[in-house]
Design a protein around this motif. Sequence first.
Motif, short mmCIF file in Angstrom:
data_model
loop_
_atom_site.label_atom_id
_atom_site.label_comp_id
_atom_site.label_asym_id
_atom_site.label_seq_id
_atom_site.Cartn_x
_atom_site.Cartn_y
_atom_site.Cartn_z
N LEU A 1 0.82 -1.20 0.00
CA LEU A 1 0.00 0.00 0.00
C LEU A 1 0.86 1.26 0.00
CD1 LEU A 1 -2.54 -1.49 2.45
CD2 LEU A 1 -3.29 -0.27 0.40
N TYR A 2 0.65 2.10 -1.01
CA TYR A 2 1.24 3.43 -1.13
C TYR A 2 2.75 3.43 -0.92
CZ TYR A 2 -3.73 4.26 -0.68
OH TYR A 2 -5.09 4.21 -0.85
N PRO A 3 3.48 2.64 -1.68
CA PRO A 3 4.94 2.53 -1.48
C PRO A 3 5.69 3.84 -1.70
CG PRO A 3 4.28 1.48 -3.54
CD PRO A 3 3.02 1.80 -2.80
N ASP A 4 5.15 4.75 -2.52
CA ASP A 4 5.84 6.01 -2.78
C ASP A 4 5.58 7.06 -1.70
OD1 ASP A 4 6.89 5.03 -5.15
OD2 ASP A 4 5.18 5.71 -6.35
N HIS A 5 4.58 6.83 -0.88
CA HIS A 5 4.21 7.82 0.14
C HIS A 5 4.49 7.32 1.56
CE1 HIS A 5 1.69 8.75 -3.39
NE2 HIS A 5 1.77 10.01 -3.00
N MET A 6 4.38 6.01 1.76
CA MET A 6 4.47 5.43 3.11
C MET A 6 5.65 4.45 3.14
SD MET A 6 1.90 6.96 4.61
CE MET A 6 1.32 6.03 6.03
N ASN A 7 6.85 5.02 3.20
CA ASN A 7 8.06 4.20 3.18
C ASN A 7 9.15 4.95 3.92
OD1 ASN A 7 10.05 2.24 2.45
ND2 ASN A 7 10.70 3.60 0.81
N ILE A 8 9.10 4.87 5.24
CA ILE A 8 10.05 5.61 6.06
C ILE A 8 10.80 4.62 6.95
CG2 ILE A 8 8.53 6.05 8.05
CD1 ILE A 8 9.54 8.97 7.97
N TYR A 9 12.04 4.96 7.29
CA TYR A 9 12.87 4.12 8.16
C TYR A 9 13.01 2.70 7.63
CZ TYR A 9 12.21 7.99 11.40
OH TYR A 9 12.16 9.24 11.98
N GLY A 10 13.11 2.56 6.31
CA GLY A 10 13.38 1.26 5.73
C GLY A 10 12.20 0.32 5.67
N ASP A 11 10.97 0.84 5.76
CA ASP A 11 9.81 -0.05 5.78
C ASP A 11 9.70 -0.91 4.52
OD1 ASP A 11 9.02 0.67 8.30
OD2 ASP A 11 7.45 2.04 7.67
N ARG A 12 10.21 -0.42 3.39
CA ARG A 12 10.17 -1.21 2.15
C ARG A 12 10.93 -2.53 2.31
NH1 ARG A 12 9.09 0.68 -3.00
NH2 ARG A 12 9.38 2.83 -2.28
N GLY A 13 11.87 -2.57 3.24
CA GLY A 13 12.62 -3.79 3.50
C GLY A 13 11.74 -4.95 3.93
N ASN A 14 10.56 -4.66 4.46
CA ASN A 14 9.64 -5.74 4.84
C ASN A 14 9.15 -6.49 3.60
OD1 ASN A 14 9.44 -5.35 7.79
ND2 ASN A 14 8.65 -3.35 7.20
N ILE A 15 8.89 -5.78 2.52
CA ILE A 15 8.49 -6.40 1.27
C ILE A 15 9.64 -7.25 0.72
CG2 ILE A 15 7.92 -5.95 -1.15
CD1 ILE A 15 5.54 -5.50 0.58
N ILE A 16 10.85 -6.70 0.75
CA ILE A 16 12.01 -7.42 0.24
C ILE A 16 12.21 -8.71 1.02
CG2 ILE A 16 14.51 -7.31 -0.05
CD1 ILE A 16 14.18 -4.26 -0.43
N ALA A 17 12.05 -8.64 2.34
CA ALA A 17 12.24 -9.83 3.17
C ALA A 17 11.20 -10.90 2.85
CB ALA A 17 12.17 -9.46 4.65
N LEU A 18 9.95 -10.51 2.70
CA LEU A 18 8.90 -11.48 2.37
C LEU A 18 9.18 -12.12 1.02
CD1 LEU A 18 5.75 -9.50 3.56
CD2 LEU A 18 6.63 -11.61 4.59
N GLN A 19 9.52 -11.31 0.03
CA GLN A 19 9.82 -11.84 -1.30
C GLN A 19 10.97 -12.84 -1.26
OE1 GLN A 19 10.26 -7.89 -3.37
NE2 GLN A 19 9.21 -8.99 -5.02
N GLN A 20 12.05 -12.45 -0.61
CA GLN A 20 13.25 -13.29 -0.64
C GLN A 20 13.04 -14.59 0.12
OE1 GLN A 20 16.15 -12.51 -2.51
NE2 GLN A 20 16.24 -14.71 -2.13
N ARG A 21 12.35 -14.52 1.25
CA ARG A 21 12.13 -15.74 2.03
C ARG A 21 11.17 -16.69 1.32
NH1 ARG A 21 14.65 -15.47 6.82
NH2 ARG A 21 13.40 -17.13 7.78
N CYS A 22 10.29 -16.14 0.51
CA CYS A 22 9.46 -17.00 -0.35
C CYS A 22 10.30 -17.63 -1.45
CB CYS A 22 8.32 -16.19 -0.97
SG CYS A 22 6.95 -15.82 0.15
N LEU A 23 11.11 -16.82 -2.14
CA LEU A 23 11.89 -17.31 -3.27
C LEU A 23 12.88 -18.38 -2.83
CD1 LEU A 23 12.51 -13.96 -5.18
CD2 LEU A 23 10.96 -15.82 -5.82
N TRP A 24 13.50 -18.21 -1.67
CA TRP A 24 14.44 -19.22 -1.18
C TRP A 24 13.76 -20.57 -0.99
CZ3 TRP A 24 16.74 -15.38 2.87
CH2 TRP A 24 17.85 -14.73 2.31
N ARG A 25 12.45 -20.55 -0.81
CA ARG A 25 11.71 -21.80 -0.60
C ARG A 25 10.99 -22.28 -1.87
NH1 ARG A 25 10.56 -18.91 4.62
NH2 ARG A 25 11.33 -20.27 6.30
N GLY A 26 11.21 -21.61 -2.98
CA GLY A 26 10.54 -21.99 -4.21
C GLY A 26 9.09 -21.57 -4.29
#
Length: 250
Positions: free
Chosen positions: A10-35
């Motif tokens: 939700l609203y990645p260009d407006h609501m992304n402070i203190y590295g919050d986008r890293g939560n998306i990256i973590a979810l993506q990567q932990r999914c990809l590592w598991r196929g």
Amino acid sequence: MTRRLRIAHLYPDHMNIYGDRGNIIALQQRCLWRGIACDVLPVGPGTTVDWSAIDIAFFGGGQDSGQALIAEDFLERQGPALRAAIDDGLVMLAICGGYQLLGQYFLTHTGQRLPGIGALDVHTVGGKERLIGNVVIETEPTLCGAPLRLVGFENHSGRTYLGAGVRPLGRVLVGHGNNGEDRTEGAVYRNTIGCYLHGSLLPKNPQLADHLIAVALQRRYADVSALVPLDDTLELAAQRVMAERMLLRN
């Protein structure tokens, strides 16, 4: 069969402070590592979303100016359908401003009452002083099957108070938490978690990331099997050292 999860950011260009986008990256990567295939849908102003097709939603925090720009769109365009999806068990993580907008209302320190979508039984009252610093909380055993110590960073002037319809994410060991008064942090309702933990939260706390992924898989595929373990030696060591360091200083 390849399992696939769809994440709404939700609203990645407006609501992304203190590295919050890293939560998306973590979810993506932990999914990809598991196929597990993982698609991310950016939800900006004007975006139409079929919430029944979404497995995990993430709503980060932002500056007051960013929050003001998206508040009306969120309330009117996404609010009713997202609230229904949350009631139906959608997996969601909301941080700081996103957490506040899921609640009943925000009462500013000047007395202005700003509505939320009412998905969480919480309300927020603005304060004149900011609650800032590192945080350590201990979660309820029911969240991930055992108490966890989560670490994060808070910076908020709003004081959030919980109603009877939610339970706290955890008990504050270090820091201010929801309001600096009752030693609670965050709120949990069904599969939705709101909290003030920036940092990013999920890379620092991989157990919570895996909890969100596991619940989303159960909901989409009725998959109750345990997630394939990942080597989180470094992540957990960093988490432990940070928590111990802050507890010693407290």
